[in-house]
Structures are given as structure tokens and as C-alpha cells.
Design an enzyme around this catalytic site. Structure first.
Site, PDB file in Angstrom:
ATOM      1  CE  LYS A 120     -77.582 -20.243  -2.540  1.00  0.00           C
ATOM      2  NZ  LYS A 120     -78.385 -19.265  -1.764  1.00  0.00           N
ATOM      3  CG  ASP A 138     -83.207 -20.135  -4.456  1.00  0.00           C
ATOM      4  OD1 ASP A 138     -84.070 -21.023  -4.668  1.00  0.00           O
ATOM      5  OD2 ASP A 138     -83.293 -18.989  -4.934  1.00  0.00           O
TER       6      ASP A 138
END
Length: 216
Positions: A120, A138
Site C-alpha cells: 500500500k 486502504d
């Protein structure tokens, strides 16, 4: 969500959020790397408070490495998991100096090799710092993608793959921030503002309250 709806979905988000960008404060790719790594399990507001103290003192790999774990820790005590994050930050700075001439690499593999940097975070850096068409999933993006039916998936990686396949090319660069901001301020986890949502009529969420359709 039906494919023909997705173009309209993103056009409306782009109209509602004309300047989609991260809410983390930074001025260089390295500052962004530090801020994103600090943001795990912590709000952007808390990170910005910490980096407002840290960056005037140390905002390069060399300065962070020289400050050391104990020094870094004193500036980031207000963020979650600050002990681990301080250790990761210093070790990552040392690797950047030793292997990348002190620069943030543009390679996903090199980014993910840094302590405290997962997929991420790497995607955020590639997209936000270097303009690449990456999608960092997220909790907000995961929720919006599943709730609306845009790109449902059981894991962040599955959602990421679905988004890269389904988001129209014109919106891929800003899609990450459009979805985050929509999830943060409109499509919230507990009390989504469906009545104020610009894409409410396009959303496949079966539990959304009835409301009038927004104008095209």
C-alpha cells in the site's frame, strides 16, 4: 456495479472533489515516504503534527540516520506504534543512503524492500510522488469498492486488481485519492452520508437509504 456506470461514477466524484490529493503534508518524495509510513494505524492529522516537528530538524535520509532511533522517537511519540516506526524509519534511511544514493527509488520492489514499507505504501509513493497509475487500497478504498460494487474483493490485493481493471484510464491517476476522500468524508463506515452522495443512484449497496437521484 455495471461497467457502463463506472465512467459516470468517476466523473461525478471528480466534479465533487476537484483537487484530489493526499492530506499528508510533504514537499519531497522522501518526506512523503516518511509521512505515509507513519500514517499506518494513525490519522493524517496526527502524522502532520509529528512531521511539522520532525521535518524542520530532519527531512532527508542522511539527517534521519544521524538523528537515530532515539532522536526520531522523540518527534513522533504522538503517532501509533512510534517505537517500531522510528526503528523502521532509521533503518530505511540507512538503506536509501547505502543502496539508492539517498533517493527514493521508483521501483516497487525496491520500495517494498524498505522496512515499514508494504504494498500500500509503495503504491502511494509510485502514484503520488511519481505519477504512476497505481492504486493503494486502504480501509476507505476497500470499503467503498466493496460497498458500491465498484470492485468487490475479499482482500486489498483483489480490490486493487479489480480497480486497475475497471477504473477508466482518464481517472486512474487520481482514482486513488478520489476514492479515499469519498470514503473519508461521504461514504464513511458507520454513518455514510448517502443523502449527500453524488453517486448514490449508481451505488449497488443494498442497505443504502432511499433518496432522490442526483442530477447527471
Amino acid at each position: 456495479m455495471q461497467t457502463q456506470k463506472i465512467e459516470t461514477f468517476f466523473a461525478r466524484l471528480a466534479a465533487a472533489i476537484p483537487s484530489p490529493k493526499t492530506e499528508l503534508n510533504y514537499s519531497t518524495p522522501y518526506e512523503l515516504l516518511v509521512a505515509v509510513a507513519l500514517s499506518a494505524h494513525t490519522t493524517d492529522k496526527s502524522v502532520n503534527k509529528a512531521t511539522a516537528r520532525l521535518f524542520p530538524v530532519a527531512n532527508t535520509p542522511a539527517a534521519i540516520a544521524q538523528l537515530g532511533v532515539d532522536g526520531v522517537r522523540e518527534y513522533i511519540r504522538t503517532v501509533g506504534l512510534y517505537n517500531t516506526k522510528a526503528a523502521h524509519m532509521v533503518r530505511a534511511a540507512e538503506i536509501l543512503l547505502a543502496e539508492h544514493q539517498g533517493e527514493v527509488p521508483r521501483s516497487r520492489e525496491a520500495l517494498e524492500a524498505l522496512p515499514g514499507v508494504g504494498r500500500k505504501t509503495a503504491n502511494v509513493i509510485l502514484n503520488t510522488a511519481f505519477g504512476e497509475l497505481a492504486m493503494a487500497v486502504d480501509t476507505h478504498i476497500f470499503r467503498v469498492s466493496n460497498r458500491t460494487g465498484l470492485a468487490p474483493g475479499k482482500t486489498p490485493r483483489a480490490v486493487e486488481k479489480g480497480l486497475l481493471e475497471r477504473v477508466p484510464p482518464a481517472y486512474l491517476k487520481d482514482g486513488h485519492h478520489l476514492l479515499i476522500l469519498h470514503g473519508r468524508y461521504t461514504c464513511m463506515a458507520r454513518t455514510p452520508k448517502c443523502g449527500q452522495c453524488p453517486v448514490q443512484d449508481l451505488c449497488d449497496w443494498p442497505d443504502k437509504p432511499l433518496a432522490g437521484k442526483p442530477k447527471p
